[in-house]
Design an enzyme around this catalytic site. Structure first.
Site, PDB file in Angstrom:
ATOM      1  N   GLU A  40      24.904  39.034  47.526  1.00 13.76           N
ATOM      2  CA  GLU A  40      25.607  37.890  48.273  1.00 13.76           C
ATOM      3  C   GLU A  40      26.409  36.884  47.391  1.00 13.76           C
ATOM      4  O   GLU A  40      25.522  36.164  46.797  1.00 13.76           O
ATOM      5  CB  GLU A  40      24.551  37.112  48.990  1.00 13.76           C
ATOM      6  CG  GLU A  40      23.547  37.917  49.871  1.00 13.76           C
ATOM      7  CD  GLU A  40      23.030  36.792  51.145  1.00 13.76           C
ATOM      8  OE1 GLU A  40      23.298  37.531  52.248  1.00 13.76           O
ATOM      9  OE2 GLU A  40      22.289  36.157  50.958  1.00 13.76           O
ATOM     10  N   GLU A  89      20.094  29.864  48.977  1.00 11.07           N
ATOM     11  CA  GLU A  89      20.033  28.567  49.225  1.00 11.07           C
ATOM     12  C   GLU A  89      18.554  27.997  48.783  1.00 11.07           C
ATOM     13  O   GLU A  89      18.519  26.902  48.475  1.00 11.07           O
ATOM     14  CB  GLU A  89      20.067  28.408  50.852  1.00 11.07           C
ATOM     15  CG  GLU A  89      21.409  28.477  51.504  1.00 11.07           C
ATOM     16  CD  GLU A  89      21.914  29.050  52.618  1.00 11.07           C
ATOM     17  OE1 GLU A  89      20.716  29.438  53.438  1.00 11.07           O
ATOM     18  OE2 GLU A  89      22.713  29.653  53.027  1.00 11.07           O
ATOM     19  N   SER A 144      29.442  35.720  54.923  1.00 16.40           N
ATOM     20  CA  SER A 144      30.641  35.820  55.918  1.00 16.40           C
ATOM     21  C   SER A 144      30.691  37.138  56.590  1.00 16.40           C
ATOM     22  O   SER A 144      32.036  37.514  56.963  1.00 16.40           O
ATOM     23  CB  SER A 144      31.702  34.890  55.304  1.00 16.40           C
ATOM     24  OG  SER A 144      31.536  33.628  55.264  1.00 16.40           O
ATOM     25  N   LYS A 164      18.080  31.723  58.884  1.00 13.48           N
ATOM     26  CA  LYS A 164      18.060  30.596  58.381  1.00 13.48           C
ATOM     27  C   LYS A 164      17.260  29.451  59.184  1.00 13.48           C
ATOM     28  O   LYS A 164      16.313  29.934  59.908  1.00 13.48           O
ATOM     29  CB  LYS A 164      19.222  29.947  57.883  1.00 13.48           C
ATOM     30  CG  LYS A 164      19.998  30.966  57.172  1.00 13.48           C
ATOM     31  CD  LYS A 164      21.505  30.677  56.419  1.00 13.48           C
ATOM     32  CE  LYS A 164      22.099  31.914  55.921  1.00 13.48           C
ATOM     33  NZ  LYS A 164      23.156  31.516  55.018  1.00 13.48           N
ATOM     34  N   ASN A 208      19.729  36.991  59.061  1.00 11.70           N
ATOM     35  CA  ASN A 208      19.068  35.862  58.608  1.00 11.70           C
ATOM     36  C   ASN A 208      19.527  34.668  59.432  1.00 11.70           C
ATOM     37  O   ASN A 208      20.445  34.096  59.305  1.00 11.70           O
ATOM     38  CB  ASN A 208      19.815  35.970  57.104  1.00 11.70           C
ATOM     39  CG  ASN A 208      19.007  34.587  56.461  1.00 11.70           C
ATOM     40  OD1 ASN A 208      18.032  34.037  56.960  1.00 11.70           O
ATOM     41  ND2 ASN A 208      19.616  34.266  55.067  1.00 11.70           N
ATOM     42  N   GLY A 230      28.500  31.749  54.353  1.00 11.67           N
ATOM     43  CA  GLY A 230      28.780  30.420  55.161  1.00 11.67           C
ATOM     44  C   GLY A 230      30.037  29.750  55.035  1.00 11.67           C
ATOM     45  O   GLY A 230      30.245  28.402  55.654  1.00 11.67           O
ATOM     46  N   HIS A 283      16.987  34.092  48.068  1.00  7.51           N
ATOM     47  CA  HIS A 283      18.233  33.830  48.701  1.00  7.51           C
ATOM     48  C   HIS A 283      18.847  32.554  48.078  1.00  7.51           C
ATOM     49  O   HIS A 283      18.211  31.555  47.437  1.00  7.51           O
ATOM     50  CB  HIS A 283      18.115  33.105  50.119  1.00  7.51           C
ATOM     51  CG  HIS A 283      19.041  33.287  50.834  1.00  7.51           C
ATOM     52  ND1 HIS A 283      19.936  32.083  50.704  1.00  7.51           N
ATOM     53  CD2 HIS A 283      20.013  33.906  51.585  1.00  7.51           C
ATOM     54  CE1 HIS A 283      21.111  32.273  51.515  1.00  7.51           C
ATOM     55  NE2 HIS A 283      21.298  33.414  52.007  1.00  7.51           N
TER      56      HIS A 283
HETATM   57  P1  PGA Z   1      26.455  33.951  56.427  1.00  5.48           P
HETATM   58  O1  PGA Z   1      25.022  34.082  55.434  1.00  5.48           O
HETATM   59  O2  PGA Z   1      26.762  35.181  57.005  1.00  5.48           O
HETATM   60  O3  PGA Z   1      26.422  32.878  57.137  1.00  5.48           O
HETATM   61  O4  PGA Z   1      27.844  33.956  55.098  1.00  5.48           O
HETATM   62  C1  PGA Z   1      24.775  35.035  55.138  1.00  5.48           C
HETATM   63  C2  PGA Z   1      23.370  34.799  54.168  1.00  5.48           C
HETATM   64  O5  PGA Z   1      23.115  33.702  53.828  1.00  5.48           O
HETATM   65  O6  PGA Z   1      22.557  35.639  54.297  1.00  5.48           O
END
Ligand code: PGA
Length: 259
Positions: free
Chosen positions: A168, A98, A214, A11, A9, A174, A96
């Site tokens: 998630e 976010e 992560s 982003k 992903n 992140g 997601h």
């Molecule tokens: P990350 O993001 O691996 O940077 O934690 C995962 C995601 O948001 O899908």
């Protein structure tokens, strides 16, 4: 046996040149992805067509990161499922955290998006997961259950086999804090059990449940060796060629041991 899915992903990262360079490199490196592994890349909207062309021919799939819950029409800035389908995009992330956090996306809206994607023949990657406060208040299962119930409302067992779920935990996204393999497995097993109850064990056995938060080349092996973790939705580590390739290699090795 479910494939291991390695999904990046991106982003809001990588411009035209960076998308072209990454896609050419991955296509060149993995002339064919071995059986048992599926690789997906989710670039930003304007790069979807470019990524798709740069990866053709190859078995690497392209995903969008969101979709409108409307069809074509006067919805400035929105992108509908039929547009994604016209680009031969096979997957699309929905829900997601976010989007939920910064765009106030609700489970009801995510359910509508999911239905639009299924109607257009795309595979939704449905994201669910609890916040840190919810985990600390021991509400993880309740939160995940509510999200599943609302997001999968009126979805049939047949349709469900065309959906990927990504667990998630918001506190792991992140942040560099990963759920331990046991913590993640517990929630994945809970999700699978829910799918058994609302659909059937056969349907549940065919649905991929990815872990995201992560995940990187150092913790992936342990996570995907868990019985209900079928791969990863990877943010930060998917942006770096060496890390993402290392993760694909781990998936290939793990798939071999399962044969
Ligand atoms: P990350 O993001 O691996 O940077 O934690 C995962 C995601 O948001 O899908």
């Amino acid at each position: 046996m479910r494939n291991i899915i390695v999904a990046g992903n991106w982003k809001m990262n990588k411009d035209r040149d960076a998308t072209q360079a990454f896609c050419s490199a991955i296509k060149e490196h993995y002339k064919s992805i071995e059986a048992g592994v599926e690789v997906i890349i989710a670039p930003a909207f304007p790069m979807l067509d470019l990524a798709k062309s740069a990866l053709t021919p190859s078995s690497i799939k392209v995903s969008a990161q969101d979709v409108s819950f409307h069809d074509y029409g006067a919805y400035t800035s929105e992108v509908c499922a039929a547009m994604l389908s016209s680009l031969n995009i096979s997957h699309c992330i929905v829900g997601h955290s976010e989007r939920r956090q910064y765009h106030h996306e609700t489970d009801a809206r995510i359910n509508l998006k999911l239905k639009k994607l299924l109607e257009a023949g795309l595979c939704p990657i449905l994201c669910i997961g609890e916040t840190l406060e919810e985990r600390e208040a021991e509400l993880t299962e309740k939160v995940v259950l509510n999200q599943l119930e609302a997001c999968l409302m009126d979805i049939s067992a047949d349709e469900a086999t065309g959906i990927v779920i990504a667990y998630e935990p918001v506190w792991a996204i992140g942040t560099g804090k990963t759920a331990s393999s046991m913590q993640a497995q517990e929630v994945h097993a809970f999700i699978r059990n829910y799918l058994v109850n609302i659909f059937s064990s056969d349907t549940a056995a065919n649905i991929h449940i990815l872990y995201g938060g992560s995940m990187n080349e150092n913790n992936m092996q342990e996570l995907i060796s868990m019985p209900d973790i079928d791969g990863g939705l990877i943010g930060g580590a998917s942006l770096v060629e060496a890390k993402f390739f290392a993760m694909i290699d781990i998936a290939i090795q793990t798939a071999k041991t399962r044969r």
